[in-house]
Scaffold this active site. Structure first.
Site, PDB file in Angstrom:
ATOM      1  N   GLY A   1     -11.838  -4.867   1.847  1.00 16.26           N
ATOM      2  CA  GLY A   1     -13.296  -4.725   1.902  1.00 16.26           C
ATOM      3  C   GLY A   1     -13.776  -3.731   0.959  1.00 16.26           C
ATOM      4  O   GLY A   1     -14.871  -4.051   0.437  1.00 16.26           O
TER       5      GLY A   1
ATOM      6  N   GLY B   1      -8.432  -9.288   0.250  1.00 14.92           N
ATOM      7  CA  GLY B   1      -7.299  -9.719   1.219  1.00 14.92           C
ATOM      8  C   GLY B   1      -6.668 -11.061   0.721  1.00 14.92           C
ATOM      9  O   GLY B   1      -5.454 -10.932   0.544  1.00 14.92           O
TER      10      GLY B   1
ATOM     11  N   LYS C   1     -16.924 -18.921   2.445  1.00 14.15           N
ATOM     12  CA  LYS C   1     -18.685 -19.089   2.531  1.00 14.15           C
ATOM     13  C   LYS C   1     -19.246 -18.169   1.691  1.00 14.15           C
ATOM     14  O   LYS C   1     -18.904 -17.007   1.145  1.00 14.15           O
ATOM     15  CB  LYS C   1     -18.536 -18.270   4.050  1.00 14.15           C
TER      16      LYS C   1
ATOM     17  N   ARG D   1       0.765  -1.107   0.086  1.00 16.70           N
ATOM     18  CA  ARG D   1       0.032   0.035  -0.090  1.00 16.70           C
ATOM     19  C   ARG D   1       0.926   1.324  -0.015  1.00 16.70           C
ATOM     20  O   ARG D   1       0.645   2.115  -0.719  1.00 16.70           O
ATOM     21  CB  ARG D   1      -0.828   0.017   1.330  1.00 16.70           C
TER      22      ARG D   1
HETATM   23  C1  3PG Z   1      -8.225  -2.081   5.229  1.00 16.26           C
HETATM   24  O1  3PG Z   1      -7.351  -2.673   5.504  1.00 16.26           O
HETATM   25  O2  3PG Z   1      -9.173  -2.996   4.739  1.00 16.26           O
HETATM   26  C2  3PG Z   1      -8.798  -0.770   5.127  1.00 16.26           C
HETATM   27  O3  3PG Z   1      -7.542  -0.021   5.441  1.00 16.26           O
HETATM   28  C3  3PG Z   1      -9.839  -0.353   6.055  1.00 16.26           C
HETATM   29  O4  3PG Z   1      -9.526  -0.887   7.310  1.00 16.26           O
HETATM   30  P1  3PG Z   1     -10.850  -1.063   8.341  1.00 16.26           P
HETATM   31  O5  3PG Z   1     -11.397  -2.324   7.837  1.00 16.26           O
HETATM   32  O6  3PG Z   1     -10.305  -1.058   9.633  1.00 16.26           O
HETATM   33  O7  3PG Z   1     -11.839   0.261   8.177  1.00 16.26           O
HETATM   34 MG    MG Z   2     -10.791  -4.351   6.489  1.00 16.92          MG
END
Ligand code: 3PG
Ligand code: MG
Length: 397
Positions: free
Chosen positions: A377, A354, A197, A37
């Site tokens: 996310g 992820g 899932k 990142r």
């Molecule tokens: C992530 O790592 O997905 C983003 O930086 C958002 O982090 P968070 O899910 O803690 O809001």
């Molecule tokens: Mg997250």
């Protein structure tokens, strides 16, 4: 064609530029273990600094409840400095006296990182008073944190209503890639959806079914679909309560002439551990003691043949239990094929989420696919068809 203001539309010279980056990187014992990142956001930082802007970095880190120095951004700021090969100053708070003093001391081209925005409750609440305290520090807001754009927080969204707002270079690249893959794709469009899932991916599957020509299902999710096909899956992971849903999805896909691609053979083992003795069986020959841990060679061939016909691929989620050798095999082989097709100019491939990025790293294809998102996310919510607050606020209206 871009519907967003970018760094091309702003004169940053001599101005204080609040740059929302995502420095929420994995850190172990004070050491950053994956700087992806940071590397992604480096171009926006150096471009603004080179153009004579004062770069003020804003980011959250972890999920602290209030000020907690174990979740300080200080070591991460040091990693930013190392990667961009320039000094990065640090202020112990992101608002108030420490931040204001540090900003006032900046010269054009300087870079300053402010402490974790989540040390203040106003960040996640998008509290107007906190937004105002941040806005005081800058003349312009640049959002380069696509991976945090699913949050409507003060630094990811609120500032966009207070200051002139622009997309940074990584934000721009993410939006370009995702738009190309999902909003205006060249057809046939294939999607790979994997992971454990279905329950967490129902919105995603629903949205994708409206858009894709072929939906390839991998991971333990596929087991629930095998059950829906009337197959037995032994001791494999599945969601028995979602079999009816899986069946509905298949019926809906058929009616819409979307192809759903499921494993035709699988790798099974009796133990869930790396290098457990395993064998390949047809998907309808799974024994009572078996656990499905990967797709088999015929499934790999089937998936690759779908990719070979496709012009665009969206990928979220690995196939097998990719974190355990040799059950990462199916994912690696499909990834290799996707990389080769992309390199040959035959496929636009966009992947994210992820686990997906971790799996594609293992496969060594991150630089060979068309685009791999640094978002978790946020990438998922985009695939679900949801509007991301941190993106919406950048749109030219
Ligand atoms: C992530 O790592 O997905 C983003 O930086 C958002 O982090 P968070 O899910 O803690 O809001
Ligand atoms: Mg997250």
């Amino acid at each position: 064609m871009t519907a967003f203001r970018t760094l091309d539309h702003v004169d940053v010279k001599g101005k204080r530029i609040l740059v929302r980056v995502d420095l929420n990187v994995p850190v172990e014992n004070g050491i950053v273990t994956d700087s992806t990142r940071i590397e992604r956001t480096a171009p926006a930082i150096t471009e603004i600094a080179d153009k004579g802007g004062k770069v003020i970095l804003l980011s959250h880190f972890g999920r602290p409840k209030g000020r907690d120095l174990k979740q300080s951004l200080k070591p991460v700021a040091a990693e930013v400095a190392r990667i961009i090969k320039r000094p990065v100053k640090f202020a112990d708070d992101c608002i108030g006296e420490p931040a204001e003093r540090a900003v006032a001391a900046m010269k054009p081209g300087d870079i300053l990182c402010l402490e974790n925005t989540r040390f203040h409750a106003g960040e996640e609440k998008n509290d107007p008073a906190f937004v105002a305290a941040l806005a005081k520090l800058g003349d312009v807001w640049v959002n380069d944190a696509f991976s945090a754009a699913h949050r409507a927080h003060a630094s990811t969204e609120g500032l966009g209503h207070k200051l002139p707002a622009y997309a940074g270079r990584t934000m721009q690249a993410e939006l370009d890639a995702l738009t190309k893959a999902l909003e205006h794709p060249e057809h046939p469009l294939a999607a790979i959806v994997g992971g454990a899932k279905i329950s967490t991916k129902l919105d995603l599957v629903g949205n994708l079914l409206d858009k894709v020509d072929a939906l390839i299902i991998g991971g333990a999710m596929a087991n629930t679909f095998l059950l829906a096909q009337g197959k037995t899956i032994g001791k494999s992971l599945a969601e028995a309560d979602l079999v009816a849903t899986a069946r509905e999805i298949m019926v809906k896909a058929k009616a819409a002439t979307r192809e759903i691609v499921l494993p035709v053979d699988v790798v099974v083992a009796e133990k869930f551990e790396a290098h457990a003795p395993s064998r390949v069986v047809d998907a309808d020959q799974v024994g009572a003691a078996d656990m499905i841990l990967d797709i088999g060679p015929r499934s790999v061939e089937l998936v690759v043949s779908v990719l070979a016909r496709a012009k665009t691929l969206v990928w979220n989620g690995p196939f097998g239990a990719f974190e355990m050798e040799p059950f990462d095999n199916g994912t690696i082989e499909v990834a290799e094929a996707a990389a080769e097709l992309s390199e040959a100019g035959k496929l636009v491939s966009v992947a994210g989420g992820g686990d997906t990025v971790a799996a594609l790293n293992v496969a060594g294809v991150v630089d060979r696919l068309t685009y791999v998102s640094a978002a978790g996310g946020a990438f998922l919510e985009w695939l679900e068809g949801k509007a991301l607050p941190g993106v919406e606020v950048l749109r030219i209206k």
